[in-house]
Scaffold this active site. Structure first.
Site, short mmCIF file in Angstrom:
data_model
loop_
_atom_site.label_atom_id
_atom_site.label_comp_id
_atom_site.label_asym_id
_atom_site.label_seq_id
_atom_site.Cartn_x
_atom_site.Cartn_y
_atom_site.Cartn_z
N SER A 1 -6.19 6.26 -13.59
CA SER A 1 -5.62 6.77 -12.34
C SER A 1 -6.62 6.50 -11.23
O SER A 1 -7.83 6.41 -11.50
CB SER A 1 -5.40 8.28 -12.44
OG SER A 1 -5.12 8.84 -11.17
N TYR B 1 -8.02 17.06 -14.79
CA TYR B 1 -7.24 15.81 -14.89
C TYR B 1 -8.08 14.64 -14.39
O TYR B 1 -8.15 13.58 -15.04
CB TYR B 1 -5.96 15.95 -14.06
CG TYR B 1 -5.14 14.68 -13.93
CD1 TYR B 1 -4.24 14.30 -14.92
CD2 TYR B 1 -5.25 13.84 -12.80
CE1 TYR B 1 -3.48 13.15 -14.81
CE2 TYR B 1 -4.50 12.69 -12.68
CZ TYR B 1 -3.61 12.33 -13.69
OH TYR B 1 -2.86 11.18 -13.57
N LYS C 1 -9.36 11.16 -16.50
CA LYS C 1 -9.06 9.77 -16.12
C LYS C 1 -10.35 8.95 -15.98
O LYS C 1 -10.37 7.75 -16.29
CB LYS C 1 -8.21 9.74 -14.84
CG LYS C 1 -6.80 10.32 -15.07
CD LYS C 1 -6.07 9.57 -16.18
CE LYS C 1 -4.67 10.07 -16.44
NZ LYS C 1 -3.95 9.30 -17.46
N1 LIG Z 1 2.78 9.33 -11.49
C1 LIG Z 1 1.62 9.04 -10.94
O1 LIG Z 1 1.48 9.06 -9.72
C2 LIG Z 1 0.45 8.66 -11.78
C3 LIG Z 1 -0.68 8.20 -11.13
C4 LIG Z 1 -1.79 7.84 -11.87
C5 LIG Z 1 -1.76 7.90 -13.24
N2 LIG Z 1 -0.63 8.35 -13.85
C6 LIG Z 1 -0.65 8.39 -15.31
O2 LIG Z 1 0.42 7.62 -15.81
C7 LIG Z 1 0.85 8.15 -17.06
C8 LIG Z 1 2.36 8.38 -16.98
O3 LIG Z 1 2.61 9.33 -15.97
P1 LIG Z 1 4.07 9.64 -15.39
O4 LIG Z 1 3.88 9.94 -13.96
O5 LIG Z 1 5.01 8.60 -15.82
O6 LIG Z 1 4.35 11.04 -16.13
P2 LIG Z 1 5.62 11.58 -16.92
O7 LIG Z 1 5.34 13.02 -17.14
O8 LIG Z 1 6.87 11.20 -16.25
O9 LIG Z 1 5.55 10.77 -18.31
C9 LIG Z 1 4.56 11.04 -19.26
C10 LIG Z 1 5.13 10.74 -20.64
O10 LIG Z 1 4.12 11.06 -21.60
C11 LIG Z 1 4.71 11.79 -22.65
N3 LIG Z 1 3.72 12.66 -23.29
C12 LIG Z 1 3.05 13.70 -22.74
N4 LIG Z 1 2.27 14.30 -23.64
C13 LIG Z 1 2.44 13.62 -24.81
C14 LIG Z 1 1.90 13.77 -26.11
N5 LIG Z 1 1.04 14.75 -26.42
N6 LIG Z 1 2.28 12.87 -27.07
C15 LIG Z 1 3.16 11.90 -26.79
N7 LIG Z 1 3.73 11.72 -25.58
C16 LIG Z 1 3.36 12.57 -24.60
C17 LIG Z 1 5.79 12.62 -21.97
O11 LIG Z 1 6.76 13.13 -22.88
C18 LIG Z 1 6.35 11.63 -20.98
O12 LIG Z 1 7.38 10.86 -21.51
C19 LIG Z 1 0.04 9.42 -17.28
O13 LIG Z 1 -1.06 9.13 -18.10
C20 LIG Z 1 -0.45 9.77 -15.89
O14 LIG Z 1 -1.63 10.51 -15.88
C21 LIG Z 1 0.47 8.75 -13.17
O1 LIG Z 2 -2.24 14.09 -7.94
C1 LIG Z 2 -1.24 13.96 -8.86
C2 LIG Z 2 -1.47 12.87 -9.88
O2 LIG Z 2 -0.42 12.88 -10.80
C3 LIG Z 2 -1.63 11.58 -9.18
O3 LIG Z 2 -0.37 11.08 -8.78
C4 LIG Z 2 -2.28 10.45 -9.81
O4 LIG Z 2 -3.04 10.61 -10.92
C5 LIG Z 2 -2.99 9.65 -8.74
O5 LIG Z 2 -4.05 10.37 -8.21
#
Ligand SMILES: NC(=O)c1ccc[n+]([C@@H]2O[C@H](COP(=O)([O-])OP(=O)(O)OC[C@H]3O[C@@H](n4cnc5c(N)ncnc54)[C@H](O)[C@@H]3O)[C@@H](O)[C@H]2O)c1
Ligand SMILES: OC[C@@H](O)C(O)[C@H](O)CO
Length: 269
Positions: A154, A169, A173
């Site tokens: 992230s 969090y 990351k």
């Molecule tokens: N959305 C953002 O802005 C963003 C930004 C940076 C990083 N991320 C990272 O991207 C990844 C996906 O995020 P997202 O926004 O799609 O979130 P989301 O919550 O929509 O999807 C996450 C998925 O992970 C699965 N999951 C969670 N815990 C689990 C476990 N213990 N075992 C198996 N599966 C599990 C959930 O069921 C879900 O399907 C995450 O690692 C998140 O930290 C997201």
């Molecule tokens: O701040 C919320 C987070 O889910 C975020 O979108 C991401 O990890 C980028 O900072």
């Protein structure tokens, strides 16, 4: 993955490859899995949400003519993870690509964070990532065909988000990113590339939960996030497809131990 032929046109195809995506049931994981399938990879989705994972795979099968399978598994359970990778390897015959998108977040001031929540977020985001990359690398080494492992870190590995607080969090990351670099060095002799994608603010259920936590203030928080991004908006999950396909493909044969930040310019300001 070997050095590509200098005289061959650059290739992004993933035909004949098998990709495992954790957290593939929804959000960023689902869109990246779709991108890999659109470019010819067979896909296996690992997620704790069994029904959502099954539906995700049905959608992929409707859109792409590739083999696709769904596996219910909690990535924090190392034995279950080992077992599920065995089953995927048996069903698909190989594992060439792994994307580790399973992750959680919890917005909470650090002073109020409970020990249980702190342990849980590290368990899913760090331990869960490690158990999966270890199992994928083991299969890649056994087969001797190399591979591409792509972790999802992230921009929070580099910056402290504002105004909302989720210090644990952010720390998870940063850990994922350092794990990525260390494993890239350790596994380069096995032809396994390890890279990270570091997204900024994307429109997914994870972030919607943070916005919803603000009640009426959610709209203002979203505007504030957008104002901090040079592109002036949040990213859409499909905007990660190109990067994940690139990192998974032969086109990235010399890319390892590094990350691609996809944040609309957030970290540049
Ligand atoms: N959305 C953002 O802005 C963003 C930004 C940076 C990083 N991320 C990272 O991207 C990844 C996906 O995020 P997202 O926004 O799609 O979130 P989301 O919550 O929509 O999807 C996450 C998925 O992970 C699965 N999951 C969670 N815990 C689990 C476990 N213990 N075992 C198996 N599966 C599990 C959930 O069921 C879900 O399907 C995450 O690692 C998140 O930290 C997201
Ligand atoms: O701040 C919320 C987070 O889910 C975020 O979108 C991401 O990890 C980028 O900072």
């Amino acid at each position: 993955m070997n050095p590509s032929d200098a005289n061959a046109p650059v290739s992004f195809t993933l035909k004949g490859k098998v990709a495992v995506v954790t957290g593939g049931a929804r959000g960023l994981g689902y869109e990246m899995m779709l991108g890999l399938a659109e470019n010819g990879a067979s896909v296996a989705c690992i997620d704790i949400l069994k029904e959502t994972g099954t539906k995700a795979i049905e959608c992929i099968q409707q859109k792409c003519s590739v083999q696709a399978s769904s596996w219910a598994c909690n990535v924090t359970d190392d034995k279950a993870v080992s077992n599920v990778f065995d089953q995927i390897f048996q069903k698909h015959g190989r594992i060439d690509i792994l994307v580790t998108a399973a992750g959680i977040n919890k917005m909470c001031p650090a002073i109020e964070y409970t020990a249980v929540d702190f342990r849980t977020i590290f368990d899913v985001n760090v331990n869960g990532t490690f158990f999966c990359v270890q199992q994928a690398a083991k299969r890649m080494m056994e087969k001797g065909t190399g591979g591409s492992i792509i972790t999802i870190a992230s921009m929070s590995a580099h910056i402290t988000n504002r105004p909302q607080c989720h210090a644990p969090y952010n720390a998870t990351k940063a850990a994922v990113l350092q794990l990525t670099k260390s494993l890239a060095c350790e596994w380069a002799p096995h032809n396994i590339r390890v890279t990270a994608i570091s997204p900024g603010y994307f429109d997914t259920e994870m972030n919607q939960a943070i916005l919803d936590q603000q009640g009426e203030g959610g709209k203002a928080l979203r505007k504030e996030w957008e104002s901090l991004v040079p592109k002036g908006r949040m990213g859409m999950p499909h905007e990660l497809k190109g990067v994940v396909v690139f990192l998974a493909s032969e086109a990235a044969s010399y890319v390892t131990g590094t990350e691609v930040i996809v944040d609309g310019g957030y970290t540049a300001w």
